[in-house]
Write a protein that holds these residues in place. Structure first.
Motif, PDB file in Angstrom:
ATOM      1  N   GLN A  95       0.804  -1.215   0.000  1.00  0.00           N
ATOM      2  CA  GLN A  95       0.000   0.000   0.000  1.00  0.00           C
ATOM      3  C   GLN A  95       0.841   1.272   0.000  1.00  0.00           C
ATOM      4  O   GLN A  95       0.307   2.372  -0.053  1.00  0.00           O
ATOM      5  CB  GLN A  95      -0.921   0.023   1.230  1.00  0.00           C
ATOM      6  CG  GLN A  95      -1.989  -1.054   1.243  1.00  0.00           C
ATOM      7  CD  GLN A  95      -2.866  -0.943   2.475  1.00  0.00           C
ATOM      8  OE1 GLN A  95      -2.420  -1.157   3.601  1.00  0.00           O
ATOM      9  NE2 GLN A  95      -4.115  -0.585   2.256  1.00  0.00           N
ATOM     10  N   ILE A  96       2.157   1.137   0.087  1.00  0.00           N
ATOM     11  CA  ILE A  96       3.004   2.306   0.274  1.00  0.00           C
ATOM     12  C   ILE A  96       2.924   3.272  -0.903  1.00  0.00           C
ATOM     13  O   ILE A  96       3.002   4.494  -0.727  1.00  0.00           O
ATOM     14  CB  ILE A  96       4.472   1.878   0.532  1.00  0.00           C
ATOM     15  CG1 ILE A  96       5.273   3.063   1.087  1.00  0.00           C
ATOM     16  CG2 ILE A  96       5.091   1.283  -0.710  1.00  0.00           C
ATOM     17  CD1 ILE A  96       4.842   3.528   2.452  1.00  0.00           C
ATOM     18  N   ALA A  97       2.760   2.748  -2.126  1.00  0.00           N
ATOM     19  CA  ALA A  97       2.668   3.636  -3.293  1.00  0.00           C
ATOM     20  C   ALA A  97       1.424   4.517  -3.212  1.00  0.00           C
ATOM     21  O   ALA A  97       1.487   5.729  -3.459  1.00  0.00           O
ATOM     22  CB  ALA A  97       2.661   2.814  -4.583  1.00  0.00           C
ATOM     23  N   ASN A  98       0.281   3.907  -2.855  1.00  0.00           N
ATOM     24  CA  ASN A  98      -0.956   4.679  -2.693  1.00  0.00           C
ATOM     25  C   ASN A  98      -0.826   5.679  -1.561  1.00  0.00           C
ATOM     26  O   ASN A  98      -1.304   6.818  -1.658  1.00  0.00           O
ATOM     27  CB  ASN A  98      -2.139   3.749  -2.435  1.00  0.00           C
ATOM     28  CG  ASN A  98      -2.510   2.918  -3.644  1.00  0.00           C
ATOM     29  OD1 ASN A  98      -2.224   3.305  -4.779  1.00  0.00           O
ATOM     30  ND2 ASN A  98      -3.140   1.777  -3.407  1.00  0.00           N
ATOM     31  N   PHE A  99      -0.173   5.242  -0.473  1.00  0.00           N
ATOM     32  CA  PHE A  99       0.003   6.142   0.661  1.00  0.00           C
ATOM     33  C   PHE A  99       0.834   7.358   0.269  1.00  0.00           C
ATOM     34  O   PHE A  99       0.533   8.490   0.687  1.00  0.00           O
ATOM     35  CB  PHE A  99       0.678   5.414   1.829  1.00  0.00           C
ATOM     36  CG  PHE A  99       1.054   6.345   2.951  1.00  0.00           C
ATOM     37  CD1 PHE A  99       0.105   6.782   3.864  1.00  0.00           C
ATOM     38  CD2 PHE A  99       2.361   6.811   3.080  1.00  0.00           C
ATOM     39  CE1 PHE A  99       0.442   7.665   4.890  1.00  0.00           C
ATOM     40  CE2 PHE A  99       2.710   7.685   4.101  1.00  0.00           C
ATOM     41  CZ  PHE A  99       1.748   8.112   5.003  1.00  0.00           C
ATOM     42  N   LYS A 100       1.882   7.169  -0.507  1.00  0.00           N
ATOM     43  CA  LYS A 100       2.749   8.270  -0.908  1.00  0.00           C
ATOM     44  C   LYS A 100       1.969   9.337  -1.676  1.00  0.00           C
ATOM     45  O   LYS A 100       2.188  10.540  -1.512  1.00  0.00           O
ATOM     46  CB  LYS A 100       3.907   7.751  -1.764  1.00  0.00           C
ATOM     47  CG  LYS A 100       4.999   7.043  -0.972  1.00  0.00           C
ATOM     48  CD  LYS A 100       5.765   8.012  -0.096  1.00  0.00           C
ATOM     49  CE  LYS A 100       6.959   7.342   0.558  1.00  0.00           C
ATOM     50  NZ  LYS A 100       7.715   8.288   1.424  1.00  0.00           N
ATOM     51  N   VAL A 101       1.046   8.891  -2.530  1.00  0.00           N
ATOM     52  CA  VAL A 101       0.222   9.833  -3.286  1.00  0.00           C
ATOM     53  C   VAL A 101      -0.643  10.660  -2.323  1.00  0.00           C
ATOM     54  O   VAL A 101      -0.733  11.888  -2.440  1.00  0.00           O
ATOM     55  CB  VAL A 101      -0.679   9.093  -4.297  1.00  0.00           C
ATOM     56  CG1 VAL A 101      -1.662  10.062  -4.974  1.00  0.00           C
ATOM     57  CG2 VAL A 101       0.170   8.393  -5.342  1.00  0.00           C
ATOM     58  N   VAL A 102      -1.269   9.979  -1.367  1.00  0.00           N
ATOM     59  CA  VAL A 102      -2.104  10.664  -0.376  1.00  0.00           C
ATOM     60  C   VAL A 102      -1.258  11.601   0.476  1.00  0.00           C
ATOM     61  O   VAL A 102      -1.623  12.754   0.736  1.00  0.00           O
ATOM     62  CB  VAL A 102      -2.837   9.634   0.510  1.00  0.00           C
ATOM     63  CG1 VAL A 102      -3.569  10.333   1.651  1.00  0.00           C
ATOM     64  CG2 VAL A 102      -3.796   8.810  -0.314  1.00  0.00           C
ATOM     65  N   SER A 103      -0.107  11.104   0.925  1.00  0.00           N
ATOM     66  CA  SER A 103       0.772  11.896   1.780  1.00  0.00           C
ATOM     67  C   SER A 103       1.236  13.173   1.086  1.00  0.00           C
ATOM     68  O   SER A 103       1.201  14.261   1.673  1.00  0.00           O
ATOM     69  CB  SER A 103       1.985  11.053   2.197  1.00  0.00           C
ATOM     70  OG  SER A 103       2.904  11.822   2.944  1.00  0.00           O
TER      71      SER A 103
END
Length: 435
Positions: free
Chosen positions: A395-403
């Motif tokens: 999920q880290i890629a999706n999180f980076k976008v949100v972050s």
């Protein structure tokens, strides 16, 4: 002109006149003829509604429930018999028990416009977001309704001069927002040691009803600068649970151990009324007793700072540790306190701080473990301990976008241009969070 043509003209004019009457509008000019129809404006007037009830033919009395006031006292002045009030109380019990009218809550009575002023509806607001209608006409019944809630996104930012509480109050915010902020940054920021010049930024959703703030729905992003160090709080949902992470995906929360020792059994649980085995009387027992042999090592359930480490009366030898702005724990009846454990000492999760004993008011070797959350003693076994895990690699890629998106919003908030909020959420307590 033929008869059929004349007939068509007459029919057309008739339809036009009828349409004008129905629409309460003047006739349009047709073939040089202009006419205007007088229409009674009250014929099409919509009724005035109050909580959904038409009230043009009735009167309204509004008030607030006084201390120890009951429904009989309120309705007796509006020609409602005690028998009908009793029936109402019976019929409405599952909707909202009229015996539980809260002092200070708003109510309204819709009554007939005559000398008897007979009540038709009694409307009570148990909370700012809902109301209960008690119908007194024909069938006596009650129904609970929700008010429409409007959600607005708001931003706040400030440099702290004294405390987070005072800074948010100066901006017109609510104490509820203070507690939400403290909960988000509880492990990163020592809110008892706020430095002048610390800063915060906040994006959140505010709930309003009838123009008044009634709640805080979500914190959509936050930033805190504490003693020169910056912290971001990024909300992200993992495994169907929303939690807060730093910009790299590390959890902002640290976990606590479920128990402070390897124990044989729980000999007594948290209770507001327990028979004390030594004092031989009933009293509150605000802790959890773990039965264990004398000398069993006692460990701190989390990182923290020792507040107290001493002998005192019924507690015997005990240690009290502050873990963060939310959580504090205490360990009683030790046979002895571990060497080096004193006020101000920093301890790590799992570190031995003492040993099981029976000092103080104890009739056998055990540990009495006490737990504070937001300044209140609570049952340690019922506390929902937060997870300390980070974002999963999937999920880290999706999180980076949100972050990146949330950080961009926070970075653009200016400390100098924040407007004050117009309203504060009504609460029973205006106190700042204490431990």
């Amino acid at each position: 002109m033929r008869k059929n043509q004349i007939w068509l003209i007459i029919v057309g004019l008739t339809i036009t006149i009828i349409s004008a009457i129905y629409l309460k509008a003047p006739l349009a000019e047709q073939e040089g003829f202009l006419a205007e129809i007088e229409v009674d404006s009250t014929f099409f007037q919509l009724p005035t509604l109050y909580y959904g009830y038409p009230i043009d033919s009735f009167d309204i009395v509004e008030g607030k429930v006084r201390w120890n006031q009951n429904l009989s006292e309120i309705l007796s002045a509006f020609n409602i018999s005690f028998q009908d009030i009793h029936t109402l109380a019976q019929n409405a019990r599952e909707v909202y028990d009229v015996r539980k009218l809260k002092a200070g809550a708003s109510y309204a009575i819709i009554h007939n416009r005559d000398s008897l002023r007979t009540a038709r509806q009694f409307i009570f607001e148990p909370s700012p977001t809902e109301y209960v209608v008690y119908n007194l006409v024909d069938t006596i019944y009650a129904e609970r309704q929700q008010k429409p809630v409007e959600v607005k996104e708001r931003t706040l930012a400030a440099e702290i001069n004294s405390s987070l509480y005072n800074s948010l109050m100066d901006l017109g915010a609510s104490p509820i927002l203070v507690h939400r902020m403290v909960d988000v940054f509880a492990w990163q920021v020592d809110f008892f040691r706020i430095a002048k010049g610390d800063k915060f930024k906040l994006v959140f959703e505010e709930e309003t009803v009838d123009g008044e703030v009634v709640g805080i729905r979500n914190i959509k992003g936050a930033y805190f600068e504490h003693w020169g160090k910056s912290y971001y709080a990024i909300p992200f949902e993992t495994e169907e649970k929303l939690d807060f992470f730093d910009e790299e995906g590390n959890s902002l929360r640290k976990t606590l151990l479920k128990a402070p020792l390897d124990y044989t059994r729980i000999s007594s649980r948290f209770s507001l009324k327990r028979f004390h085995p030594v004092q031989k009387r009933y009293k509150a027992h605000l802790g959890t007793d773990y039965a264990a042999p004398t000398g069993t090592p006692i460990r701190t359930v989390g990182d923290g700072v020792v507040l107290e480490a001493r002998y005192h009366g019924g507690n015997g030898n005990y240690v009290k540790i502050k873990h963060n702005s939310n959580y504090t724990t205490q360990y009683l009846h030790m046979s002895k306190i571990e060497r080096g454990i004193r006020p101000g000492t920093t301890v790590k999760q799992g570190q031995t701080i003492g040993y099981v004993g029976s000092t103080g008011l104890a009739n056998g070797p055990h540990l009495c473990y006490r737990f504070w959350k937001n300044g209140r003693q609570v049952d340690a076994l019922k506390v929902d301990i937060p997870s300390s895990g980070g974002i999963d690699s999937t999920q880290i890629a999706n999180f980076k976008v949100v972050s990146d998106s949330i950080r961009n919003v926070l970075d653009q908030i200016n400390f100098e241009t924040q407007e004050k909020l117009l309203a504060k959420i009504p609460t029973q307590s205006e106190d700042s969070p204490t431990q």
